[in-house]
Design a protein around this motif. Structure first.
Motif, PDB file in Angstrom:
ATOM      1  N   SER A 121       0.836  -1.208   0.000  1.00 31.56           N
ATOM      2  CA  SER A 121       0.000   0.000   0.000  1.00 31.56           C
ATOM      3  C   SER A 121       0.868   1.254   0.000  1.00 31.56           C
ATOM      4  N   ARG A 122       0.230   2.391  -0.240  1.00 27.75           N
ATOM      5  CA  ARG A 122       0.965   3.649  -0.258  1.00 27.75           C
ATOM      6  C   ARG A 122       0.530   4.527   0.905  1.00 27.75           C
ATOM      7  N   SER A 123       1.463   5.311   1.413  1.00 27.76           N
ATOM      8  CA  SER A 123       1.171   6.204   2.528  1.00 27.76           C
ATOM      9  C   SER A 123       1.287   7.671   2.117  1.00 27.76           C
ATOM     10  N   ARG A 124       1.379   7.903   0.792  1.00 35.75           N
ATOM     11  CA  ARG A 124       1.457   9.279   0.280  1.00 35.75           C
ATOM     12  C   ARG A 124       0.330   9.532  -0.711  1.00 35.75           C
ATOM     13  N   ASP A 125      -0.046  10.814  -0.843  1.00 34.68           N
ATOM     14  CA  ASP A 125      -1.163  11.182  -1.708  1.00 34.68           C
ATOM     15  C   ASP A 125      -0.665  11.573  -3.094  1.00 34.68           C
ATOM     16  N   ASN A 126      -1.553  12.142  -3.909  1.00 36.51           N
ATOM     17  CA  ASN A 126      -1.181  12.476  -5.283  1.00 36.51           C
ATOM     18  C   ASN A 126      -0.350  13.752  -5.397  1.00 36.51           C
ATOM     19  N   THR A 127       0.005  14.366  -4.258  1.00 32.69           N
ATOM     20  CA  THR A 127       0.978  15.459  -4.262  1.00 32.69           C
ATOM     21  C   THR A 127       2.332  14.965  -3.741  1.00 32.69           C
ATOM     22  N   LYS A 128       2.433  13.647  -3.515  1.00 33.83           N
ATOM     23  CA  LYS A 128       3.633  12.986  -2.984  1.00 33.83           C
ATOM     24  C   LYS A 128       3.937  13.383  -1.546  1.00 33.83           C
ATOM     25  N   GLU A 129       2.922  13.890  -0.868  1.00 37.02           N
ATOM     26  CA  GLU A 129       3.040  14.216   0.554  1.00 37.02           C
ATOM     27  C   GLU A 129       2.371  13.113   1.362  1.00 37.02           C
ATOM     28  N   PRO A 130       2.706  12.988   2.664  1.00 35.83           N
ATOM     29  CA  PRO A 130       2.040  11.975   3.495  1.00 35.83           C
ATOM     30  C   PRO A 130       0.517  12.149   3.481  1.00 35.83           C
ATOM     31  N   ILE A 131      -0.206  11.031   3.459  1.00 34.06           N
ATOM     32  CA  ILE A 131      -1.669  11.081   3.497  1.00 34.06           C
ATOM     33  C   ILE A 131      -2.124  11.875   4.714  1.00 34.06           C
ATOM     34  N   LYS A 132      -3.153  12.699   4.527  1.00 32.82           N
ATOM     35  CA  LYS A 132      -3.606  13.610   5.570  1.00 32.82           C
ATOM     36  C   LYS A 132      -4.924  13.139   6.183  1.00 32.82           C
ATOM     37  N   SER A 133      -5.185  13.657   7.359  1.00 35.07           N
ATOM     38  CA  SER A 133      -6.467  13.432   8.014  1.00 35.07           C
ATOM     39  C   SER A 133      -7.515  14.342   7.391  1.00 35.07           C
ATOM     40  N   SER A 134      -8.742  14.232   7.861  1.00 36.30           N
ATOM     41  CA  SER A 134      -9.802  15.104   7.351  1.00 36.30           C
ATOM     42  C   SER A 134      -9.586  16.560   7.759  1.00 36.30           C
TER      43      SER A 134
END
Length: 597
Positions: A419-432
């Motif tokens: 799985s991946r822990s980064r979003d489509n900006t290549k930053e760590p996945i964020k909370s709401s």
């Protein structure tokens, strides 16, 4: 698979070459609430939830799928060529109860007997011990027969410790957003704030209407709080008529608030997130012009209302927008860890798309679920971990077809460790709240299906591992024999040593050693361990290099975790362990809490 199409009380119901089995189970429900003439004794879906989730998991490709014209395209499930079966175990709620363990277990038993390959279970209850949890019991028997079971994490977030379906043999799925949105802007003063909606109703163009906070339009017999949430009967029609009403999210359904405004004569609604919902917005098929904005944008709107004598505004018509950033981020409602039943097991395991998901729907219900709504649609947009669960179940189906020799735990490991822990900006996945999320939010990370096809290595488990786990929890041999005949060993293993694809140490005071076992499911090669230490912890791996010469070969390693320096007190800290051969990256989250002195 040999399914049964149960139409004894509904002769117009039939199966086909796609839906090859459909059964219903209501004895537990009827025993608890008494014979109910309202119960339609049929597998037929009367509220849309089952149709939506099953089509997400295994629906065939359908072109021109959309909700009221929005999101138009080809819809298909995760395993689009799979044969599917439905097992109806939930019924109209009575005193808050709708899914009874007796019916859930009967459904599991039937599915096991029919020979299904994957079970997608979009339901759950408050966390409880495994021997009092119908889903955990049913899933154990399914896993014993090689059937993978995928379950939803629950919709009680962002409260810590709210995650459900905690058994380690379950693949527990949280919910995230995706990069598709349905923007509808609220315009006022100098502001143009982006919300979301699927409403087809429109306000007059280039005309600003009066805005009013719903709490300021409370009916004479209603409290400010009830009106603030736009609860049924709480608004004064004289104060609301002809205006755009600003309601706060929470307590009652989002779409019901729109109905309340509409019945009181309002022309439109702006739904503002409560603090716990953060920046997550959801596109709903509102009956009136409406948009749903974030908490932070809601503060701007409320500031304008409070500082303006005659506030006015408008709502733009929604449209479909792709490529939004950042995405994915956590859905606020997705239930969070830690695991309150067995803290040594990280839950949720994985996250997948669960916000504004378009899938097939039952025409026996309206898209809002409200009796007031007379619309009937073949597709609908729904949100919840019920929606993310079948996304993962569909991928499990594909992996099972690709690797029929893999066990359910091997499939689970492949999904988690790739799985991946980064979003489509290549930053760590964020909370709401758009702050950095952590494994209690997303487990191992966001599903990455193409990588799960070839994980390189897996953390495999068999039934003996699970039975030893139950022994270590304190269940005795006679209790466990209700699952399977087994005598607990004299030397119990640590709960932390269950060969899980994540590592959690819930009470670290002195050096702790955790044991894991890797199985090669790829090409021969040498893997090297890389660690990212949690704050205040030093980790070491022994051995640091492991060479695999053939498929199926298994090798053990140890991870030592040593507290160093000042501890973080009651807070958890997070790190990771990754094995890499240069092609495959087998990543596991590490979660640690320091033991209080």
């Amino acid at each position: 698979m040999e399914g049964i199409c149960q139409n004894d009380n509904d002769t117009k119901f039939s199966c086909n070459r796609k839906l090859i089995g459909a059964r219903y189970f209501s004895k537990g429900y009827e025993a608890a609430i008494g014979p109910q003439s309202l119960v339609v004794r049929s597998p037929r879906d009367t509220d849309g939830h089952g149709t939506h989730t099953l089509s997400t998991a295994g629906g065939s490709p359908v072109s021109g799928a959309n909700v009221l014209g929005y999101g138009n395209g080809t819809a298909k499930g995760g395993s689009p060529r799979a044969r599917v079966a439905a097992y109806k175990v939930c019924w109209p709620p009575v005193n808050g109860s709708e899914c009874f363990d007796a019916d859930i277990l009967a459904g599991f038993e039937a599915a096991i007997h029919d020979g299904v390959d994957v079970l997608s279970v979009s339901l759950g209850s408050d966390p409880s011990g495994y021997f009092g949890d119908g889903i955990a019991i049913g899933a154990f028997h399914a896993i014993r027969r090689g059937i993978a079971v995928v379950s939803s994490a629950g919709n009680s977030g962002p409260k810590p410790g709210s995650v459900t379906n905690l058994a380690p043999w379950l693949l527990t799925v949280g919910a995230s957003t995706m990069d598709r949105q349905f923007p509808a802007f609220v315009l006022f003063g100098k502001h143009r704030l982006k919300g979301e909606s699927l409403s087809t109703a429109s306000l007059p163009r280039n005309k600003m209407l009066p805005l009013i906070r719903s709490g300021d339009a409370a009916a004479a017999n209603a409290s400010y709080e009830d009106a603030n949430f736009c609860k049924m009967g709480s608004l004064d029609a004289k104060k609301v008529k002809g205006k755009i009403v600003v309601c706060v999210r929470g307590i009652n359904a989002r779409v019901e608030k729109g109905e309340v405004v509409m019945l009181a004569g309002g022309k439109g609604m702006v739904l503002v997130n409560d603090p716990s919902s953060g920046d997550e917005t959801i596109a709903d098929p509102h009956l009136l012009p409406a948009t749903h904005i974030s908490y932070s944008d809601g503060l701007k709107l409320f500031s304008y209302l409070d500082s303006t004598k005659f506030p006015k505004g408008s709502i733009s018509h929604p449209f479909t927008m792709l490529g939004n950033k950042p995405a994915p981020f956590m859905a606020s409602f997705s239930s969070r860890g830690p695991n309150i039943i067995t803290p040594e097991i990280l839950k949720p395991d994985i996250i997948g798309p669960g916000v504004s998901i378009i899938a097939a729907y039952s025409k026996a219900s309206s898209p809002t679920g409200l009796q007031f709504d007379k619309r009937r649609l073949p597709f609908n947009s729904e949100s919840g971990t019920s929606m993310s669960c079948p996304h993962i179940a569909g991928i499990v189906g594909l992996l099972k077809a690709l690797h029929p020799e893999w066990s359910p735990s091997a499939i689970k490991s492949a999904i988690m460790t790739t799985s991946r822990s980064r979003d489509n900006t290549k930053e760590p996945i964020k909370s709401s709240f758009l702050a950095k999320a952590n494994p209690f939010d997303y487990g191992s990370g966001h599903i990455w299906p193409s990588r799960a096809m070839d994980p390189g290595l897996v953390y495999d488990l068999d039934m003996i591992d699970y039975l030893k786990f139950l022994c270590s929890l304190g269940y005795n041999s006679s209790q466990i024999s209700t699952f399977e005949a087994y005598k607990c060993p004299l030397n119990l293993t640590s709960l932390m040593d269950l060969n899980y694809p994540s590592i959690t140490v819930p009470s670290l005071k002195e050096t702790v050693t955790v044991v894991r076992r890797l199985k090669n499911v790829g090409t021969p090669g040498t893997y090297v361990a890389y660690v990212r230490n949690p704050i205040g912890v030093t980790m070491s791996v022994n051995p640091e290099r492991i060479t695999f010469e053939k498929v199926g070969e298994e090798k053990e390693f140890e991870v030592k975790l040593m507290p160093v320096g000042a501890s973080e007190g009651n807070d958890y800290v997070f790190g990771s362990l990754e094995w890499s051969d240069g092609k495959h990256n087998v990543r596991s989250p590490i979660t640690v809490k320091f033991k209080e002195n």
